[in-house]
Design a protein around this motif. Structure first.
Motif, short mmCIF file in Angstrom:
data_model
loop_
_atom_site.label_atom_id
_atom_site.label_comp_id
_atom_site.label_asym_id
_atom_site.label_seq_id
_atom_site.Cartn_x
_atom_site.Cartn_y
_atom_site.Cartn_z
N ASN A 1 7.36 6.40 14.11
CA ASN A 1 6.12 6.46 13.41
C ASN A 1 5.16 5.43 14.21
N ALA A 2 4.06 5.67 14.08
CA ALA A 2 2.90 4.85 14.95
C ALA A 2 3.08 3.73 14.58
N ALA A 3 3.18 2.58 15.39
CA ALA A 3 3.05 1.06 14.87
C ALA A 3 2.17 0.41 16.14
N ASP B 1 12.95 13.60 3.09
CA ASP B 1 13.64 12.39 1.86
C ASP B 1 12.93 11.23 1.68
N PHE B 2 11.63 10.79 2.14
CA PHE B 2 10.64 9.62 1.92
C PHE B 2 9.31 10.43 1.73
N GLU B 3 8.71 9.86 0.78
CA GLU B 3 7.35 10.47 0.44
C GLU B 3 6.31 9.61 1.44
N PRO B 4 5.28 10.14 1.99
CA PRO B 4 4.35 9.42 2.67
C PRO B 4 3.95 7.96 2.08
N GLY B 5 3.63 6.96 2.78
CA GLY B 5 3.44 5.59 2.30
C GLY B 5 4.62 4.76 2.65
N LEU B 6 5.12 4.78 3.64
CA LEU B 6 6.34 3.96 3.76
C LEU B 6 5.78 2.37 3.91
N PRO C 1 -8.00 -1.36 7.81
CA PRO C 1 -7.74 -1.46 9.21
C PRO C 1 -8.64 -0.11 10.02
N PRO C 2 -8.37 -0.26 11.24
CA PRO C 2 -9.16 0.88 11.82
C PRO C 2 -8.51 2.27 11.62
N LEU C 3 -7.40 2.35 11.42
CA LEU C 3 -6.70 3.77 11.06
C LEU C 3 -6.31 3.86 9.56
N GLY C 4 -6.97 3.22 8.98
CA GLY C 4 -6.79 3.33 7.19
C GLY C 4 -5.70 2.51 6.83
N VAL C 5 -5.16 2.85 5.46
CA VAL C 5 -4.29 2.15 4.86
C VAL C 5 -2.86 2.08 5.50
N GLY C 6 -2.31 0.77 5.60
CA GLY C 6 -0.96 0.57 6.02
C GLY C 6 -0.53 -0.62 5.89
N SER C 7 0.64 -0.98 6.39
CA SER C 7 1.13 -2.63 6.16
C SER C 7 0.85 -3.25 7.49
N VAL D 1 1.88 -6.50 13.44
CA VAL D 1 2.25 -5.11 13.46
C VAL D 1 1.62 -4.28 12.36
N TYR D 2 0.74 -3.24 12.96
CA TYR D 2 0.08 -2.49 11.80
C TYR D 2 0.81 -1.21 11.71
N LYS D 3 1.17 -0.69 10.47
CA LYS D 3 1.72 0.62 10.39
C LYS D 3 1.10 1.32 9.63
N PRO D 4 0.16 2.20 10.08
CA PRO D 4 -0.67 3.21 9.20
C PRO D 4 -0.19 4.10 8.47
N GLU D 5 -0.47 4.57 7.60
CA GLU D 5 0.23 5.80 6.86
C GLU D 5 -0.14 7.02 7.57
N ALA D 6 -1.50 7.05 8.14
CA ALA D 6 -1.72 8.09 8.94
C ALA D 6 -0.89 8.30 10.25
N GLY D 7 -0.14 7.40 10.55
CA GLY D 7 0.46 7.56 11.66
C GLY D 7 2.08 7.89 11.37
N GLU D 8 2.43 8.34 10.13
CA GLU D 8 3.96 8.56 9.75
C GLU D 8 3.93 9.85 10.10
N ARG D 9 5.34 9.97 10.53
CA ARG D 9 6.02 11.49 10.73
C ARG D 9 6.66 12.02 9.45
N PRO D 10 6.30 13.34 9.00
CA PRO D 10 6.58 13.66 7.68
C PRO D 10 8.26 13.79 7.77
N LEU D 11 8.70 13.30 6.50
CA LEU D 11 10.23 13.20 6.35
C LEU D 11 10.25 13.94 4.93
#
Length: 233
Positions: free
Chosen positions: A25-27, A54-59, A87-93, A42-52
């Motif tokens: 996933n994008a970090a 077994d896990f819902e979006p929003g890691l 942050p620039p790419l939206g919600v994330g950790s 380290v910024y991990k945006p929800e928008a950069g997640e690869r669909p899974l």
């Protein structure tokens, strides 16, 4: 970690500095600034997640839950981690960047640094509680101050048993009594700030895992030899 560090993560201006390569996933490495003070994170945006499947979006919520769980236990395994909407790419950790020698990782620490073994066992227990599905060797870091950290907890807390880890060197070993005492309260109550980031089934499963660990008193064994993430490092 100090109040300064958490304040920076919560309130600082986030500036993208570059994509961290080779992740599923994008970090992003970011600079977080507040006045004259700044730090890397380290910024991990929800928008950069690869669909899974077994896990819902929003890691990012699981990254935050792992940090909060570590703090409630008083183990300080996970670097300070917050959720930001702006942050620039939206919600994330946003997670504090650990300055370290990246040539070191779990395998080198276990082989070359016996003094770290108790800490590594503690991380192994934490992963059992959190049901970590992705404990690669490179997700264990030793900071320049000698402190050993665990990072990358987006694939944790599944209701189904999904433990995949490289830390099997302590399998079957007795869990030290102080660590069992530390997790005992989770068998009855999961802290609210952790629980609200998970669903009800995941909270119940966490309690069930803790009860099993308390009953067995040893770290689990993998009889299949298959519970490893890929790649290993």
């Amino acid at each position: 970690m100090s109040e300064r560090e958490l304040t920076l993560l919560v309130e600082g201006r986030v500036e993208l500095r570059g994509l961290i390569p080779r992740g599923s996933n994008a970090a992003f490495l970011v600079r977080v600034s507040r006045g004259d003070d700044s730090v890397y994170a380290v910024y991990k945006p929800e928008a950069g997640e690869r669909p899974l499947f077994d896990f819902e979006p929003g890691l990012h919520r699981r990254e935050r839950a792992a940090y909060l769980l570590s703090e409630h236990l008083g183990w300080g395994i996970v670097p300070p981690t917050v959720i930001r909407e702006d942050p620039p790419l939206g919600v994330g950790s946003l997670q504090w960047f650990v300055e370290c020698d990246f040539r070191e990782h779990y395998f080198t620490l276990y082989a070359d640094s016996p003094e770290t073994h108790r800490r590594l066992l503690q991380i192994a227990l934490f992963d059992c509680v959190a049901n970590n599905t992705d404990r690669k060797s490179g997700h264990v870091l030793r900071g320049h101050d000698g402190r050993v950290w665990g990072i990358d907890h987006g694939l944790c807390f599944s209701a189904g048993f999904k433990l995949r880890t490289v830390i099997w060197d302590f399998a079957g070993e007795a869990i030290p009594g102080t660590l069992l005492e530390g997790i005992a309260g989770l068998a009855e109550t999961v802290p609210q700030d952790v629980a609200e980031l998970l669903d009800d089934a995941e909270v119940t499963a966490l309690q069930r895992r803790v009860r099993r660990l308390l009953h067995d008193g040893v770290l689990p064994v993998d009889p299949t030899g298959m519970r490893y993430p890929w790649p290993l490092v």
